[in-house]
Design a protein around this motif. Structure first.
Motif, PDB file in Angstrom:
ATOM      1  N   ALA A 223       0.839  -1.201   0.000  1.00  0.00           N
ATOM      2  CA  ALA A 223       0.000   0.000   0.000  1.00  0.00           C
ATOM      3  C   ALA A 223       0.875   1.252   0.000  1.00  0.00           C
ATOM      4  O   ALA A 223       0.529   2.261  -0.625  1.00  0.00           O
ATOM      5  CB  ALA A 223      -0.924   0.001   1.221  1.00  0.00           C
ATOM      6  N   PHE A 317      -2.761  -4.918  -2.336  1.00  0.00           N
ATOM      7  CA  PHE A 317      -3.840  -4.642  -1.390  1.00  0.00           C
ATOM      8  C   PHE A 317      -4.986  -5.645  -1.509  1.00  0.00           C
ATOM      9  O   PHE A 317      -5.364  -6.270  -0.514  1.00  0.00           O
ATOM     10  CB  PHE A 317      -4.326  -3.210  -1.592  1.00  0.00           C
ATOM     11  CG  PHE A 317      -5.224  -2.719  -0.494  1.00  0.00           C
ATOM     12  CD1 PHE A 317      -4.701  -2.134   0.644  1.00  0.00           C
ATOM     13  CD2 PHE A 317      -6.595  -2.838  -0.597  1.00  0.00           C
ATOM     14  CE1 PHE A 317      -5.529  -1.686   1.667  1.00  0.00           C
ATOM     15  CE2 PHE A 317      -7.432  -2.397   0.409  1.00  0.00           C
ATOM     16  CZ  PHE A 317      -6.889  -1.808   1.549  1.00  0.00           C
ATOM     17  N   GLY A 342      -3.707  -0.923   5.726  1.00  0.00           N
ATOM     18  CA  GLY A 342      -3.448  -0.474   4.367  1.00  0.00           C
ATOM     19  C   GLY A 342      -3.785   0.997   4.164  1.00  0.00           C
ATOM     20  O   GLY A 342      -3.000   1.755   3.581  1.00  0.00           O
TER      21      GLY A 342
END
Length: 401
Positions: A223, A317, A342
Motif C-alpha cells: 500500500a 492490497f 493499508g
C-alpha cells in the motif's frame, strides 16, 4: 430471493467504481479549487488535512459499525457521505470558502474510508462463496474509476467547466448509481450477535494473531508503494528527471493504467499460482520498478519502470485483504484490521516520504519504501490459503461432543 454471489460481485464492482471516479473528479480540480478559495500552499495543506482527519475517522469507525449493523448500511452511509462531501467541496469552491471545502473533504474522507472498509469485508465474503479470486477484479473497478474520472476531469478543466457544477454532477452520479448497485447486497454480512461475541470471548483478539500481523506487514509495504506513486510519482519525474509537468502527469497515467490492467488480470494468476506466490512476485516486480526510478539516470528507463511499479503494486492490497479474511475466525474483524493498516499506509506514508524528500531529495527518499517492499517479499508465505476452512477445523467432531 437472495442475490447470487455473481450478482453481488457485479454490484460490488460498481460500488468500487464510485469512489474512484469521485475522488479523481476532486483531484483533477484541485488547482482550480485552490485558486477559487485563494489559498496559499500552506493554507491548502490545512484544507487537505480535513481529508486525512475524515478518512482516519471513517476507517477506525468502520469495523465496530460493521460488527453492529452489517456491511450494507455502512456501504450506503459511506457512499452517501462521500457524495455529500463532493457536493460540499463544490459549494465551498463556488462560495470561495476554504473552510467549507475542508468540511466537505472531511465528509468525503469519512465516507470513503468507512465505505471502502465495508466494501472489502463484503468482497471477502463474496470471494469465499464464489471459490475463486475476485477481489483484484473489484479493486480494478476502483482503478478504472480513477482513470475515467481523471480523463473527464482533464477535459472539463481544459474547457473551463465550472468546478462546483462538475462536483455536483459527480455527487449525483454516485447517489444514482448507489440506488441501483446496492440492491443485490444482502443485509447482515459482518454483523456480530451477542452469541457470536460470547463464542469468541475465549479466543485471542485478532491483532494478537501473528499470521494476520505478517499479512498486515505485506499490505503496509505494498500500500505504501501504491500510495507513494499516487502522491509523488509526477513530482519525482519532474524534480528528479527534469520532465515537464505534462510529461510527469503522463507517467502517472501510465502507472494508473498498469494498476488497472494488473487488477483486471490478477484474479486468474491468483487462482493458478496462489496468493503467496503472486504477492511475492508483486513485491519483487514493484521493487524492480521502484529501483529503476531511484537509480536509473534515463528518462525513458524511468518512464518504463513506472509500468513495473504499477503492475507490481496492483495486486498487493486486494490479494492480501483476501488472505487476511481467510486467516482465522471473525472475518469482518480481520479484514477491518488489515484494511485499516493499508489505508493508514496510504495516508501516513506519502507525507512521511515528503519529509524525507525535503531533506534528501525525492528519488533518494524512495529508497525507504523500496526497502519495505523488497522485505515484504520474504513474509508473503503468511498469505497462503489454509488447507481447510478455519471454521470447519475449529469445530469438534459430532462424536466428540
Amino acid at each position: 430471493m437472495p442475490a447470487s454471489p455473481t450478482a453481488r460481485r457485479n454490484a460490488l464492482s460498481a460500488l468500487f467504481f464510485l469512489p474512484g471516479i469521485t475522488i479523481s473528479s476532486w483531484v483533477t480540480r484541485t488547482p482550480d479549487v485552490r485558486d477559487l478559495v485563494g489559498a496559499s500552499t500552506a493554507q491548502m495543506g490545512l484544507i487537505l488535512f480535513g481529508l486525512s482527519v475524515g478518512s482516519m475517522t471513517g476507517i477506525l469507525a468502520a469495523g465496530p459499525l460493521v460488527s453492529r449493523w452489517g456491511t450494507r448500511p455502512i456501504m450506503i452511509a459511506g457512499t452517501l457521505a462521500m457524495a455529500l462531501g463532493a457536493a460540499v467541496i463544490g459549494t465551498g469552491a463556488h462560495l470561495g470558502s476554504g473552510l467549507v471545502v475542508a468540511v466537505g473533504l472531511g465528509l468525503f474522507g469519512f465516507g470513503m474510508g468507512g465505505g471502502e472498509v465495508s466494501f472489502n469485508i463484503e468482497g471477502a465474503e463474496v470471494e469465499r462463496e464464489l471459490g475463486r479470486s475476485t477481489m483484484p477484479l473489484m479493486h480494478g473497478f476502483f482503478s478504472l474509476g480513477t482513470v475515467v474520472g481523471a480523463t473527464a476531469g482533464m477535459v472539463l478543466t481544459a474547457v473551463a467547466f465550472p468546478v462546483a457544477l462538475h462536483l455536483w454532477i459527480a455527487a449525483a452520479i454516485a447517489v444514482a448509481a448507489l440506488a441501483v448497485a446496492i440492491r443485490p447486497i444482502p443485509a447482515g454480512v459482518g454483523r456480530r450477535t451477542a452469541a457470536d461475541t460470547a463464542a469468541d470471548a475465549p479466543r485471542a483478539a485478532v491483532w494478537k494473531d501473528s499470521r494476520l500481523l505478517l499479512i498486515g506487514c505485506v499490505i503496509l509495504a505494498l500500500a505504501m508503494a501504491e500510495g507513494t506513486a499516487n502522491d509523488w510519482l509526477p513530482l519525482v519525474m519532474v524534480d528528479g528527471y527534469g520532465m515537464d509537468a505534462a510529461l510527469g502527469s503522463g507517467i502517472f497515467a501510465v502507472f494508473a493504467a498498469a494498476m488497472t490492467i494488473g487488477r483486471f488480470l490478477g484474479g486468474g494468476l491468483v487462482d493458478r499460482f496462489g496468493r503467496a506466490a503472486v504477492l511475492c512476485a508483486c513485491a519483487l516486480v514493484s521493487g524492480v520498478g521502484m529501483a529503476l526510478v531511484v537509480f536509473a539516470d534515463n528518462q525513458i528507463v524511468a518512464g518504463a519502470a513506472a509500468i513495473l511499479w504499477g503492475l507490481g503494486a496492483s495486486l498487493g492490497f486486494p490479494v492480501a485483504i483476501s488472505a487476511a479474511g481467510d486467516s482465522g475466525p471473525n472475518t469482518a474483524a480481520r479484514v477491518s484490521l488489515a484494511a485499516t493498516i493499508g489505508y493508514v499506509a496510504f495516508l501516513v506514508g506519502p507525507p512521511a516520504l515528503g519529509f524525507l524528500g525535503e531533506h534528501y531529495g525525492l528519488r533518494t527518499a524512495l529508497i525507504a519504501v523500496l526497502v519495505l517492499v523488497v522485505a515484504s517479499a520474504f513474509i508473503t508465505p503468511a498469505a497462503r490459503r489454509p488447507a481447510a476452512p478455519v471454521e470447519e477445523a475449529a469445530e469438534e467432531p459430532a462424536e466428540a461432543r
